[in-house]
Scaffold this active site. Structure first.
Site, mmCIF file in Angstrom:
data_model
loop_
_atom_site.group_PDB
_atom_site.id
_atom_site.type_symbol
_atom_site.label_atom_id
_atom_site.label_comp_id
_atom_site.label_asym_id
_atom_site.label_seq_id
_atom_site.Cartn_x
_atom_site.Cartn_y
_atom_site.Cartn_z
ATOM 1 N N LYS A 62 0.826 -1.218 0.000
ATOM 2 C CA LYS A 62 0.000 0.000 0.000
ATOM 3 C C LYS A 62 0.856 1.262 0.000
ATOM 4 C CE LYS A 62 -4.363 -1.957 1.288
ATOM 5 N NZ LYS A 62 -5.416 -2.198 2.274
ATOM 6 N N ARG A 100 -3.334 -10.304 4.495
ATOM 7 C CA ARG A 100 -3.771 -10.371 3.090
ATOM 8 C C ARG A 100 -2.633 -9.820 2.255
ATOM 9 N NH1 ARG A 100 -5.947 -6.862 -0.556
ATOM 10 N NH2 ARG A 100 -7.508 -7.690 -1.994
HETATM 11 N N1 PMM Z 1 -7.554 -3.772 0.614
HETATM 12 C C1 PMM Z 1 -7.804 -3.873 -0.695
HETATM 13 C C2 PMM Z 1 -8.753 -4.809 -1.180
HETATM 14 N N2 PMM Z 1 -9.401 -5.629 -0.334
HETATM 15 N N3 PMM Z 1 -9.806 -6.373 1.849
HETATM 16 C C3 PMM Z 1 -9.589 -6.289 3.171
HETATM 17 N N4 PMM Z 1 -10.251 -7.106 4.029
HETATM 18 N N5 PMM Z 1 -8.711 -5.380 3.693
HETATM 19 C C4 PMM Z 1 -8.019 -4.510 2.903
HETATM 20 O O1 PMM Z 1 -7.274 -3.669 3.437
HETATM 21 C C5 PMM Z 1 -8.233 -4.582 1.494
HETATM 22 C C6 PMM Z 1 -9.160 -5.541 0.997
HETATM 23 C C7 PMM Z 1 -7.072 -3.009 -1.668
HETATM 24 O O2 PMM Z 1 -5.855 -3.593 -2.029
HETATM 25 P P1 PMM Z 1 -5.607 -4.422 -3.415
HETATM 26 O O3 PMM Z 1 -5.900 -3.476 -4.540
HETATM 27 O O4 PMM Z 1 -4.192 -4.862 -3.323
HETATM 28 O O5 PMM Z 1 -6.527 -5.602 -3.475
#
Ligand code: PMM
Length: 265
Positions: free
Chosen positions: A204, A244
């Site tokens: 991020k 994640r």
């Molecule tokens: N961040 C993203 C997408 N999904 N889900 C959860 N539970 N927590 C998060 O912080 C989160 C998420 C955005 O990141 P990406 O674009 O790498 O998927």
């Protein structure tokens, strides 16, 4: 939890897994590297992103979910829409990862309660288009905890079993870099709420900002992996249930080091 974004525009892996075979192959690879679950998303949530319609979102994810579930993998569906969650559950997903914590779609709680699946409730204040202007807190840790507790309460009132819930402070969602650091530093306070905690820092922009060069240019997304691993180890130490991440192999190694150190103590 390994990230599989089947989107053209996610900030890190956007466009890489739009092809069905590439997406399934990458999901299988992350599972082989040690991911306990694969998080499939069909709508980008990066700050400023435009929304896609539900049919487009569902069409991107359903076949991928079903192919991964058929291979025996645990699949979570990253969506704020009840209709997409429902289609993905039908296809074999057993976890709903809802970045809106149930706020975006009033039908989500019913879908989750009826299916009896796990529900990840992330702290959220609004859709990607305008979320950064919502990053105003009296006390970010207290406010995010209180708002998450409200979402847990609402989920329980809708008939979702407490044992199905996971909470997530939502790094980067209506949060400044300072907010993200504060929430990370006090992650144990979220763990103390008594629900499993998911921590999602992977690549991020607050990490890119920390590692910016002298001219202020952010560290590129693809070069934030070591920083991500450091945050993941700190999250394990704080008691997180899961992280994640994009780099599953590296995370599995870092976790092995953390676990061995714990055992040796
Ligand atoms: N961040 C993203 C997408 N999904 N889900 C959860 N539970 N927590 C998060 O912080 C989160 C998420 C955005 O990141 P990406 O674009 O790498 O998927």
């Amino acid at each position: 939890m390994g990230i599989l974004n089947v989107t053209p525009d996610s900030f890190s892996d956007g466009g890489r897994y739009l092809d069905f075979a590439d997406a399934v192959g990458h999901g299988e690879q992350m599972a082989a590297e040690g991911a306990d679950m694969i998080d499939v998303g069909g709508e980008s949530t990066r700050p400023g992103a435009d929304r896609v319609d539900a049919a487009t979102e569902a069409s991107r994810v359903v076949d991928v979910v079903s192919a991964l579930a058929e291979r025996g993998l645990t699949v979570s569906i990253d969506t704020t829409r009840a209709a997409v969650a429902s289609a993905a559950i039908e296809a074999g997903a057993s976890v709903v990862n809802d970045v809106s914590g149930g706020l975006a779609d009033p039908d989500m709680a019913g879908v989750v309660a009826d299916a009896g699946v796990r529900w990840i409730l992330m702290h959220w204040r609004g859709h990607s288009r305008d979320m950064q202007r919502l990053a105003q807190y009296e006390n970010v840790v207290a406010d995010v905890k209180a708002e998450l507790e409200d979402r847990v309460e609402a989920a329980l009132e809708s008939g979702v079993d407490a044992s199905r819930l996971v909470i997530d402070p939502g790094l980067g969602f209506a949060k400044s870099p300072e907010h993200n650091w504060r929430l990370s530093a006090r992650l144990h306070e979220f763990v103390a709420l008594g629900y499993p905690v998911l921590f999602a820092s992977s690549r991020k922009s607050y990490l890119g900002r920390l590692l910016a060069d002298e001219s202020g240019k952010l560290r590129p997304v693809g070069q934030r992996e070591a920083a991500t691993l450091a945050t993941s180890v700190l999250a394990f130490e704080a008691g997180a249930w899961g992280v994640r991440v994009h780099d599953v192999a590296g995370t599995a190694d870092a976790r092995a080091v953390w676990l061995e150190t714990k055992h040796a103590a």
